[in-house]
Design an enzyme around this catalytic site. Structure first.
Site, mmCIF file in Angstrom:
data_model
loop_
_atom_site.group_PDB
_atom_site.id
_atom_site.type_symbol
_atom_site.label_atom_id
_atom_site.label_comp_id
_atom_site.label_asym_id
_atom_site.label_seq_id
_atom_site.Cartn_x
_atom_site.Cartn_y
_atom_site.Cartn_z
ATOM 1 C CD GLU A 205 43.290 9.396 70.261
ATOM 2 O OE1 GLU A 205 41.978 9.259 70.564
ATOM 3 O OE2 GLU A 205 43.673 10.770 69.898
ATOM 4 C CD GLU B 57 31.222 16.464 78.895
ATOM 5 O OE1 GLU B 57 31.426 17.103 77.690
ATOM 6 O OE2 GLU B 57 30.952 15.143 78.690
ATOM 7 C CB THR C 18 32.276 10.614 70.382
ATOM 8 O OG1 THR C 18 33.137 10.248 71.660
ATOM 9 C CG2 THR C 18 31.212 11.564 70.998
ATOM 10 N N GLY C 19 32.796 10.200 67.412
ATOM 11 C CA GLY C 19 32.315 10.508 65.939
ATOM 12 C C GLY C 19 31.354 9.534 65.162
ATOM 13 N N GLY D 271 36.448 15.097 68.335
ATOM 14 C CA GLY D 271 36.278 14.421 69.288
ATOM 15 C C GLY D 271 36.945 12.753 68.991
ATOM 16 N N GLY D 272 36.548 12.145 69.996
ATOM 17 C CA GLY D 272 37.218 10.615 69.758
ATOM 18 C C GLY D 272 36.469 10.068 68.592
ATOM 19 C CD GLU E 229 39.201 17.811 61.247
ATOM 20 O OE1 GLU E 229 40.127 16.999 61.395
ATOM 21 O OE2 GLU E 229 38.974 18.469 60.392
ATOM 22 C CE LYS F 66 28.534 19.057 74.023
ATOM 23 N NZ LYS F 66 29.628 19.066 75.232
ATOM 24 C CB CYS G 30 43.887 14.618 67.745
ATOM 25 S SG CYS G 30 44.119 16.292 67.040
HETATM 26 P P1 NAD Z 1 34.994 12.732 73.205
HETATM 27 O O1 NAD Z 1 34.551 12.216 71.777
HETATM 28 O O2 NAD Z 1 34.686 12.214 74.365
HETATM 29 O O3 NAD Z 1 33.879 14.310 73.387
HETATM 30 C C1 NAD Z 1 34.115 15.124 72.565
HETATM 31 C C2 NAD Z 1 32.922 15.960 72.608
HETATM 32 O O4 NAD Z 1 31.864 15.454 72.005
HETATM 33 C C3 NAD Z 1 32.464 16.668 73.991
HETATM 34 O O5 NAD Z 1 32.072 18.014 73.597
HETATM 35 C C4 NAD Z 1 31.338 15.732 74.419
HETATM 36 O O6 NAD Z 1 30.739 16.475 75.456
HETATM 37 C C5 NAD Z 1 30.929 15.374 73.161
HETATM 38 N N1 NAD Z 1 30.004 14.217 73.165
HETATM 39 C C6 NAD Z 1 30.171 12.997 73.773
HETATM 40 N N2 NAD Z 1 29.407 12.185 73.410
HETATM 41 C C7 NAD Z 1 28.497 12.653 72.495
HETATM 42 C C8 NAD Z 1 27.269 12.305 71.817
HETATM 43 N N3 NAD Z 1 26.867 10.992 72.106
HETATM 44 N N4 NAD Z 1 26.597 13.114 70.969
HETATM 45 C C9 NAD Z 1 27.070 14.450 71.049
HETATM 46 N N5 NAD Z 1 28.296 14.831 71.740
HETATM 47 C C10 NAD Z 1 28.969 14.098 72.440
HETATM 48 O O7 NAD Z 1 36.109 13.425 73.055
HETATM 49 P P2 NAD Z 1 37.190 14.125 74.212
HETATM 50 O O8 NAD Z 1 37.637 13.165 75.301
HETATM 51 O O9 NAD Z 1 36.746 15.378 74.496
HETATM 52 O O10 NAD Z 1 38.296 14.456 73.402
HETATM 53 C C11 NAD Z 1 39.461 13.794 73.090
HETATM 54 C C12 NAD Z 1 39.228 13.117 71.533
HETATM 55 O O11 NAD Z 1 39.334 14.188 70.711
HETATM 56 C C13 NAD Z 1 40.344 12.395 71.255
HETATM 57 O O12 NAD Z 1 40.318 11.001 70.476
HETATM 58 C C14 NAD Z 1 41.324 13.199 70.335
HETATM 59 O O13 NAD Z 1 42.153 12.623 69.334
HETATM 60 C C15 NAD Z 1 40.232 13.824 69.593
HETATM 61 N N6 NAD Z 1 40.460 15.090 69.148
HETATM 62 C C16 NAD Z 1 40.785 15.339 67.770
HETATM 63 C C17 NAD Z 1 41.070 16.402 67.119
HETATM 64 C C18 NAD Z 1 41.090 16.389 65.496
HETATM 65 O O14 NAD Z 1 41.375 17.645 65.101
HETATM 66 N N7 NAD Z 1 41.306 15.483 64.796
HETATM 67 C C19 NAD Z 1 41.502 17.545 67.861
HETATM 68 C C20 NAD Z 1 41.399 17.319 69.107
HETATM 69 C C21 NAD Z 1 40.948 16.110 69.696
#
Ligand code: NAD
Length: 496
Positions: free
Chosen positions: A392, A185, A239-240, A235-236, A257, A182, A291
């Site tokens: 961040e 969005e 969210t993680g 992701g963030g 990650e 996925k 990130c």
């Molecule tokens: P985000 O956490 O908002 O979203 C990431 C993904 O998770 C998206 O596909 C989103 O639709 C999905 N998501 C959101 N809530 C969810 C839930 N409750 N359950 C399942 N999926 C869900 O992050 P973002 O704004 O898209 O990206 C930015 C973040 O990603 C930053 O914090 C950045 O540091 C991190 N990031 C980390 C790495 C790494 O390798 N460590 C690489 C790139 C980005």
């Protein structure tokens, strides 16, 4: 620049069980070009029902389908073919990435080449998944075999849509897993394009599925599904945490990650000009939406004033504009909502008393009026307790702090809940390596910043994540380990 920045609106479909489909309830989402705010494409808005179908297809393809039992060579060949198709479509993929995500074309071209490399790296690795053999004791033998984990849910962010898709899908397929990916969005287009290429390359039905949808509903379903064996999330950090809780239901294997607030340390004995370039590139590549961005610049007190002045002198070279425009070095932020968040952090920095020495606002001019642009921004005299030193920001905002000696540099660098990346600039090699050894971060650089390789592990310490992607480590994350014990003695055990 020959490429026109105008584009026509295209409708996309997602890949579920070998077919390109719309969302079951007909839901769609408009995808905007962040540089112009114009409608770029319309994609299916997957909900829980669509993700369920994709997961069921991946489950069936793993449990009953031929994929798990294909030879490693055949899996490798498919990955090489996908790599070839990415290269054959490199121009279209790079331009699409720019239009959807906003990054400058040169960066997108690099991402596309790296995505192809990633498929090729794991294509080669598919045939090198080995176990172990032991003979203990004399009348027995023991083997270790590595087997695919199973169905993998993969969720990625918006900042490197194609590259993150490759990082996720390639090792999973190489190991014999099946996949539901996925994308974010906000930026699903290159992942949906990649779905077409994987289909064209011959990925069997259900082996790889790509669903476009939001975190709420679609993402949650993937994280919660009892049919998913492993979840790989980028992701963030907030969210993680939610993902980890959602995955607990069936104790999925998990790789996370997450975010970073990465220190980039410049000592007075660094090569001054290289460090100035490196500090700007660390902070502002991909609009700072990285990130691993070097968003916390720690500069030795004796050179700090001169260093900040040198950075300011170079800021005008960071040309803002549509990522497809000639000479553009910084595109717009990904969305209006994200720019609002970054601007709120800039306000917080001003409010807390940091010295705004450049940027901080939206660029003026007609070409910027409808896009989500923000100027490259530098704060000097940042204190370690300020929000702009701790949180961040994920945008083009650099916080400059000063230190007096090596011990203080290390202390400040590690004074964060994150531990993704870190850089050190010094011509004293002993000191450089000494400091790198003390840094609590998973990805580190000496006298450079940002270059990393598909062959090397990627991931963070502390709250920047859990596990590693890429390199040999990346494939381990998609493999189970089984011991097989063989009795070489015909006689009964005779225990009772
Ligand atoms: P985000 O956490 O908002 O979203 C990431 C993904 O998770 C998206 O596909 C989103 O639709 C999905 N998501 C959101 N809530 C969810 C839930 N409750 N359950 C399942 N999926 C869900 O992050 P973002 O704004 O898209 O990206 C930015 C973040 O990603 C930053 O914090 C950045 O540091 C991190 N990031 C980390 C790495 C790494 O390798 N460590 C690489 C790139 C980005």
């Amino acid at each position: 620049m020959k490429t026109s920045v105008k584009s026509s609106v295209k409708t996309y479909e997602m890949l579920i069980n070998g077919k390109f489909v719309k969302a079951r309830n007909g839901g769609v989402r408009d995808i905007l070009d962040p540089a112009s705010g114009e409608l770029l494409a319309v994609v299916p808005e997957a909900g829980r029902a669509d993700v369920k179908l994709a997961v069921e297809a991946a489950r069936k393809a793993f449990d009953e389908g031929p994929w798990r039992k294909t030879t490693a060579q055949d899996r490798g060949k498919l990955l090489f073919k996908i790599g070839d198709l990415i290269r054959a479509n490199a121009k279209a993929l790079a331009e699409l990435e720019v239009r959807n995500m906003g990054k400058p074309l040169a960066e997108a071209e690099y991402d596309v080449a790296d995505a192809a490399n990633c498929f090729e790296f794991y294509g080669g690795l598919a045939t090198k998944i080995h176990g172990e053999t032991m003979s203990v004791p004399a009348n027995s033998m023991s083997f270790v075999v590595r087997e695919p984990i199973g169905v993998c849910g993969q969720i990625i962010p918006w900042n490197y849509p194609l590259l993150m898709s490759a990082w996720k899908i390639a090792p999973a397929l190489a190991s014999g897993c099946t996949v539901v990916l996925k994308p974010s969005e906000l930026t699903p287009l290159t992942a949906l394009f990649l779905a077409r290429l994987m289909h064209e390359a011959g990925a069997p039905a259900g082996v790889v599925n790509v669903v476009s949808g939001p975190g709420a509903g679609a993402g949650e379903e993937l994280a919660e599904s009892p049919l998913v064996d492993k979840l790989a999330f980028t992701g963030g950090t907030a969210t993680g945490r939610k993902i980890a809780l959602a995955a607990v239901g069936n104790l999925k294997k998990l790789t996370l990650e997450l975010g970073g607030k990465n220190p980039n340390i410049v000592f007075a004995d660094a090569d001054f000009d290289s460090a100035v370039d490196g500090a700007l590139f660390a902070a502002f590549a991909n609009q700072g939406e990285v990130c691993s961005a070097g968003s916390r610049l720690l500069v030795e007190k004796s050179i700090k004033k001169r260093f900040v002045a040198a950075m300011l002198a170079k800021i005008p070279r960071i040309k803002l504009g549509h990522g497809l425009g000639a000479g553009v070095k910084m595109g717009p932020l990904v969305s209006a909502a994200h720019r609002d968040k970054v601007e709120a952090m800039i306000k917080a920095g001003v409010h807390e008393g940091a010295k705004l020495v450049c940027g901080g606002g939206r660029p003026k001019g007609a070409e910027f009026a409808k896009g989500f642009f923000l100027e490259p921004t530098i704060f000097d005299e940042v204190k370690p307790t300020m929000r702009i030193a701790r949180e961040e920001i994920f945008g083009p905002v650099l916080s400059v702090l000063e230190f007096k000696d090596e011990a203080e540099a290390i202390r400040l660098a590690n004074d964060t809940e994150y531990g993704l990346a870190a850089g050190v600039w010094t011509l004293n090699v002993n000191k450089g390596i000494r400091v790198l050894k003390e840094l609590r971060a998973g990805i580190t650089w000496l006298n450079t910043y940002h270059p990393t390789f598909n062959e090397m592990p990627w991931g963070g310490y502390k709250q920047s994540g859990n596990g590693r992607e890429l390199g040999l480590y990346g494939i381990q994350a998609y493999l189970e380990t089984k011991q097989i014990n063989i009795n070489l003695d015909e006689a009964p055990l005779g225990w009772y």
